[in-house]
Motif scaffolding. Structure first.
Motif, PDB file in Angstrom:
ATOM      1  N   VAL A  15       0.835  -1.208   0.000  1.00  0.00           N
ATOM      2  CA  VAL A  15       0.000   0.000   0.000  1.00  0.00           C
ATOM      3  C   VAL A  15       0.866   1.253   0.000  1.00  0.00           C
ATOM      4  O   VAL A  15       0.578   2.237  -0.708  1.00  0.00           O
ATOM      5  CB  VAL A  15      -0.946   0.009   1.224  1.00  0.00           C
ATOM      6  N   ALA A  16       1.947   1.240   0.773  1.00  0.00           N
ATOM      7  CA  ALA A  16       2.846   2.395   0.844  1.00  0.00           C
ATOM      8  C   ALA A  16       3.483   2.693  -0.505  1.00  0.00           C
ATOM      9  O   ALA A  16       3.576   3.858  -0.917  1.00  0.00           O
ATOM     10  CB  ALA A  16       3.928   2.136   1.888  1.00  0.00           C
ATOM     11  N   ILE A  17       3.915   1.643  -1.211  1.00  0.00           N
ATOM     12  CA  ILE A  17       4.509   1.835  -2.548  1.00  0.00           C
ATOM     13  C   ILE A  17       3.478   2.438  -3.497  1.00  0.00           C
ATOM     14  O   ILE A  17       3.772   3.378  -4.247  1.00  0.00           O
ATOM     15  CB  ILE A  17       5.035   0.490  -3.088  1.00  0.00           C
ATOM     16  N   ALA A  18       2.267   1.902  -3.469  1.00  0.00           N
ATOM     17  CA  ALA A  18       1.207   2.402  -4.349  1.00  0.00           C
ATOM     18  C   ALA A  18       0.884   3.864  -4.049  1.00  0.00           C
ATOM     19  O   ALA A  18       0.749   4.684  -4.966  1.00  0.00           O
ATOM     20  CB  ALA A  18      -0.052   1.545  -4.188  1.00  0.00           C
ATOM     21  N   LEU A  19       0.797   4.208  -2.771  1.00  0.00           N
ATOM     22  CA  LEU A  19       0.498   5.594  -2.393  1.00  0.00           C
ATOM     23  C   LEU A  19       1.614   6.541  -2.836  1.00  0.00           C
ATOM     24  O   LEU A  19       1.357   7.647  -3.304  1.00  0.00           O
ATOM     25  CB  LEU A  19       0.306   5.688  -0.871  1.00  0.00           C
ATOM     26  N   GLY A  20       2.872   6.073  -2.688  1.00  0.00           N
ATOM     27  CA  GLY A  20       4.004   6.906  -3.089  1.00  0.00           C
ATOM     28  C   GLY A  20       4.013   7.180  -4.584  1.00  0.00           C
ATOM     29  O   GLY A  20       4.284   8.293  -5.034  1.00  0.00           O
ATOM     30  N   ILE A  21       3.689   6.150  -5.378  1.00  0.00           N
ATOM     31  CA  ILE A  21       3.665   6.309  -6.839  1.00  0.00           C
ATOM     32  C   ILE A  21       2.510   7.204  -7.271  1.00  0.00           C
ATOM     33  O   ILE A  21       2.662   8.066  -8.142  1.00  0.00           O
ATOM     34  CB  ILE A  21       3.555   4.923  -7.517  1.00  0.00           C
ATOM     35  N   ILE A  22       1.346   7.017  -6.652  1.00  0.00           N
ATOM     36  CA  ILE A  22       0.144   7.754  -7.060  1.00  0.00           C
ATOM     37  C   ILE A  22       0.199   9.228  -6.653  1.00  0.00           C
ATOM     38  O   ILE A  22      -0.069  10.126  -7.463  1.00  0.00           O
ATOM     39  CB  ILE A  22      -1.119   7.098  -6.455  1.00  0.00           C
ATOM     40  N   PHE A  23       0.591   9.484  -5.411  1.00  0.00           N
ATOM     41  CA  PHE A  23       0.509  10.853  -4.889  1.00  0.00           C
ATOM     42  C   PHE A  23       1.830  11.611  -4.900  1.00  0.00           C
ATOM     43  O   PHE A  23       1.852  12.812  -4.644  1.00  0.00           O
ATOM     44  CB  PHE A  23      -0.053  10.833  -3.459  1.00  0.00           C
ATOM     45  N   GLY A  24       2.929  10.926  -5.176  1.00  0.00           N
ATOM     46  CA  GLY A  24       4.210  11.609  -5.288  1.00  0.00           C
ATOM     47  C   GLY A  24       4.641  12.266  -3.984  1.00  0.00           C
ATOM     48  O   GLY A  24       4.380  11.764  -2.887  1.00  0.00           O
ATOM     49  N   ILE A 184       3.683  -2.475  20.871  1.00  0.00           N
ATOM     50  CA  ILE A 184       4.149  -1.520  19.859  1.00  0.00           C
ATOM     51  C   ILE A 184       4.060  -2.117  18.459  1.00  0.00           C
ATOM     52  O   ILE A 184       3.749  -1.414  17.486  1.00  0.00           O
ATOM     53  CB  ILE A 184       5.596  -1.075  20.169  1.00  0.00           C
ATOM     54  N   MET A 185       4.298  -3.428  18.349  1.00  0.00           N
ATOM     55  CA  MET A 185       4.294  -4.058  17.033  1.00  0.00           C
ATOM     56  C   MET A 185       2.912  -4.030  16.371  1.00  0.00           C
ATOM     57  O   MET A 185       2.797  -4.180  15.160  1.00  0.00           O
ATOM     58  CB  MET A 185       4.800  -5.492  17.126  1.00  0.00           C
ATOM     59  N   TYR A 186       1.864  -3.818  17.156  1.00  0.00           N
ATOM     60  CA  TYR A 186       0.534  -3.667  16.565  1.00  0.00           C
ATOM     61  C   TYR A 186       0.454  -2.418  15.686  1.00  0.00           C
ATOM     62  O   TYR A 186      -0.388  -2.326  14.795  1.00  0.00           O
ATOM     63  CB  TYR A 186      -0.534  -3.606  17.659  1.00  0.00           C
ATOM     64  N   THR A 187       1.336  -1.439  15.947  1.00  0.00           N
ATOM     65  CA  THR A 187       1.335  -0.194  15.163  1.00  0.00           C
ATOM     66  C   THR A 187       2.252  -0.279  13.942  1.00  0.00           C
ATOM     67  O   THR A 187       2.320   0.668  13.168  1.00  0.00           O
ATOM     68  CB  THR A 187       1.789   0.996  16.030  1.00  0.00           C
ATOM     69  N   ALA A 188       2.960  -1.424  13.787  1.00  0.00           N
ATOM     70  CA  ALA A 188       3.947  -1.546  12.709  1.00  0.00           C
ATOM     71  C   ALA A 188       3.372  -1.295  11.314  1.00  0.00           C
ATOM     72  O   ALA A 188       3.980  -0.558  10.523  1.00  0.00           O
ATOM     73  CB  ALA A 188       4.618  -2.916  12.768  1.00  0.00           C
ATOM     74  N   PRO A 189       2.223  -1.877  10.942  1.00  0.00           N
ATOM     75  CA  PRO A 189       1.706  -1.631   9.586  1.00  0.00           C
ATOM     76  C   PRO A 189       1.470  -0.144   9.291  1.00  0.00           C
ATOM     77  O   PRO A 189       1.821   0.339   8.208  1.00  0.00           O
ATOM     78  CB  PRO A 189       0.381  -2.414   9.577  1.00  0.00           C
ATOM     79  N   ILE A 190       0.899   0.571  10.255  1.00  0.00           N
ATOM     80  CA  ILE A 190       0.667   2.012  10.063  1.00  0.00           C
ATOM     81  C   ILE A 190       1.996   2.752   9.965  1.00  0.00           C
ATOM     82  O   ILE A 190       2.182   3.634   9.124  1.00  0.00           O
ATOM     83  CB  ILE A 190      -0.180   2.572  11.224  1.00  0.00           C
ATOM     84  N   GLY A 191       2.945   2.372  10.824  1.00  0.00           N
ATOM     85  CA  GLY A 191       4.260   3.019  10.806  1.00  0.00           C
ATOM     86  C   GLY A 191       4.992   2.796   9.501  1.00  0.00           C
ATOM     87  O   GLY A 191       5.653   3.698   8.980  1.00  0.00           O
ATOM     88  N   ILE A 192       4.873   1.599   8.940  1.00  0.00           N
ATOM     89  CA  ILE A 192       5.563   1.279   7.691  1.00  0.00           C
ATOM     90  C   ILE A 192       4.994   2.103   6.532  1.00  0.00           C
ATOM     91  O   ILE A 192       5.735   2.548   5.654  1.00  0.00           O
ATOM     92  CB  ILE A 192       5.477  -0.231   7.419  1.00  0.00           C
ATOM     93  N   ILE A 193       3.702   2.323   6.536  1.00  0.00           N
ATOM     94  CA  ILE A 193       3.110   3.185   5.509  1.00  0.00           C
ATOM     95  C   ILE A 193       3.703   4.587   5.610  1.00  0.00           C
ATOM     96  O   ILE A 193       4.065   5.207   4.603  1.00  0.00           O
ATOM     97  CB  ILE A 193       1.578   3.235   5.651  1.00  0.00           C
ATOM     98  N   GLY A 194       3.838   5.079   6.840  1.00  0.00           N
ATOM     99  CA  GLY A 194       4.395   6.409   7.040  1.00  0.00           C
ATOM    100  C   GLY A 194       5.869   6.514   6.725  1.00  0.00           C
ATOM    101  O   GLY A 194       6.375   7.605   6.434  1.00  0.00           O
ATOM    102  N   LEU A 195       6.591   5.390   6.762  1.00  0.00           N
ATOM    103  CA  LEU A 195       8.020   5.405   6.457  1.00  0.00           C
ATOM    104  C   LEU A 195       8.308   5.214   4.978  1.00  0.00           C
ATOM    105  O   LEU A 195       9.161   5.898   4.402  1.00  0.00           O
ATOM    106  CB  LEU A 195       8.731   4.298   7.258  1.00  0.00           C
ATOM    107  N   VAL A 196       7.618   4.281   4.357  1.00  0.00           N
ATOM    108  CA  VAL A 196       7.936   3.899   2.973  1.00  0.00           C
ATOM    109  C   VAL A 196       7.296   4.824   1.942  1.00  0.00           C
ATOM    110  O   VAL A 196       7.947   5.226   0.967  1.00  0.00           O
ATOM    111  CB  VAL A 196       7.511   2.439   2.713  1.00  0.00           C
TER     112      VAL A 196
END
Length: 400
Positions: A15-24, A184-196
């Motif tokens: 999802v993070a890759i797709a968002l990065g490509i779409i929204f720049g 904390i690991m429950y927040t990992a998916p959201i954090g990864i979107i914000g990082l990638v």
């Protein structure tokens, strides 16, 4: 349908890759989510290392076993780092990433690269000993925390019964930190979107294409190293199927890829090696914090590729003596390079200086360093996990 953590992390990554490509570049508004996740991870690193390492050392009850584990761990890390730099150089010479590349370098980037500081090997060893252990804890100096924790654990062993309350405190403290890590690991998916997503949005394909051969060389070398060196090590010494090994450490690998921090991934690596690979707490709590600091296989591969790339870009020929110097400097520098994002650039300064190559060359690949950092950190973390399996197997500390 309920997905497990690894599936959630993988979906978040896509999802993070797709968002990065779409929204720049506009997707940078999600960056605070990544910062939040990193802060949560960083906030548990120091107490987690201190508590688990004290318990790991003290629970061994045998200073001789601790000494054996230490020698095996350091030897394994330095050996695999040496192999990694050789693989990196070999792949780089095969691909020739610096030939025909036209990358503009501005003066500010050159100045930043030239100003990057590195410390000598002697200073690195001296700085392992903290003048004030509480300053080390406050600043998060991992090597000094490891030194402090090892001495507390040894002292608990030597004192014996009177020190039992101290051991029980750290044991309970470690369990608390494990629970906080799980939360904390429950927040990992959201954090990864914000990082990638912001990284993909900022760089995009237009910036990556001119340096695609550099990225390709690093990726190929990392895959070769993991597929041959780590697979062989865990199979021969840990009697673990390589597929089981890579599957077991994959959640930590994905977090490492997203955070580009070996130290930041440490809580997840501890959890994966103990729960998925059957490594005892005694071994994992000793080997992994040490690996987060001195194991730099991925970074070593990056050094080899970067040196060849910069030499080819400037039209310089590397002699055998220079290549040997690169290998030795990389292995020694890995001991004191912090497991944090961007540490590879600091290490590269030392390596380039050792063979009298232009430091300005660092600025050539600085633009994609964050991308390369993801791959090399992932290999570092997988290498840390392989060391726990190798040392655990040799010490009969693996649960089958």
């Amino acid at each position: 349908m309920k997905f497990n953590l690894i599936t959630q992390i993988f979906i978040a990554f896509i999802v993070a890759i797709a968002l990065g490509i779409i929204f720049g570049d506009s997707i940078s508004i999600l960056a605070p989510l990544g910062d939040l996740f990193l802060r949560l991870i960083k906030f548990i690193i120091t107490p987690l290392i201190l508590s688990t390492l004290v318990v790991g050392v003290a629970s061994s009850g045998d200073p001789k076993q601790l000494g054996r584990m230490g020698l095996k761990t350091v030897f394994y890390y330095l050996l695999t780092t040496a192999v990694a730099i050789i693989i990196g150089l070999s792949v780089a010479f095969l691909i020739s990433p610096g030939e025909g590349v036209d990358v503009s370098v501005n003066e500010s980037e050159q100045a930043a690269a030239a100003d990057t500081e590195s410390q000598s090997v002697v200073e690195t060893f001296l700085n392992i000993i903290p003048e004030n252990p509480f300053d080390a804890l406050a600043s998060g100096n991992i090597l000094q925390i490891i030194f402090f924790a090892i001495f507390i654990g040894l002292a608990i062993t030597f004192v014996g019964k009177k020190a039992q309350p101290v051991y029980e405190f750290f044991d309970g403290f470690a369990e608390i930190m494990y629970k906080i890590t799980a939360i904390i690991m429950y927040t990992a998916p959201i954090g990864i979107i914000g990082l990638v997503a912001p990284v993909i949005g900022e760089y995009g394909l237009s910036v990556l294409l001119p340096l695609i051969k550099v990225i390709l060389a690093v990726v190929i070398a990392c895959l070769v190293h993991a597929g041959i060196v780590y697979s062989s090590a865990v199979k021969i010494y840990g009697k673990i199927n390589p597929i089981k090994f890579f599957k077991g450490i994959s959640p930590a690998a994905l977090v490492a890829f997203s955070t580009a921090s070996s130290a930041g991934t440490l809580p997840v690596t501890l959890k994966n090696t103990q729960e998925n690979l059957g490594v005892s707490t005694k071994v994992s709590s000793f080997v992994l914090p040490l690996g987060a600091t001195i194991n730099m296989d991925g970074t070593a591969i990056y050094q080899g590729v970067a040196v060849v790339f910069i030499a080819q870009f400037y039209g310089l020929d590397l002699s055998f003596l220079q290549l040997l110097t690169v290998v030795l400097t990389t292995v020694l520098a890995s001991i004191g390079t912090a497991g944090v994002p961007g540490a590879g650039l600091i290490m590269l300064t030392m390596v380039l200086s050792s063979v009298n190559m232009p430091l300005e060359g660092i600025a050539l690949i600085a633009g994609v360093d964050r991308i390369l950092d993801m791959f090399r950190t992932t290999l570092n973390v997988v290498g840390d996990a392989s060391a726990t399996v190798v040392v655990g197997g040799s010490e009969k500390e693996l649960k089958k």
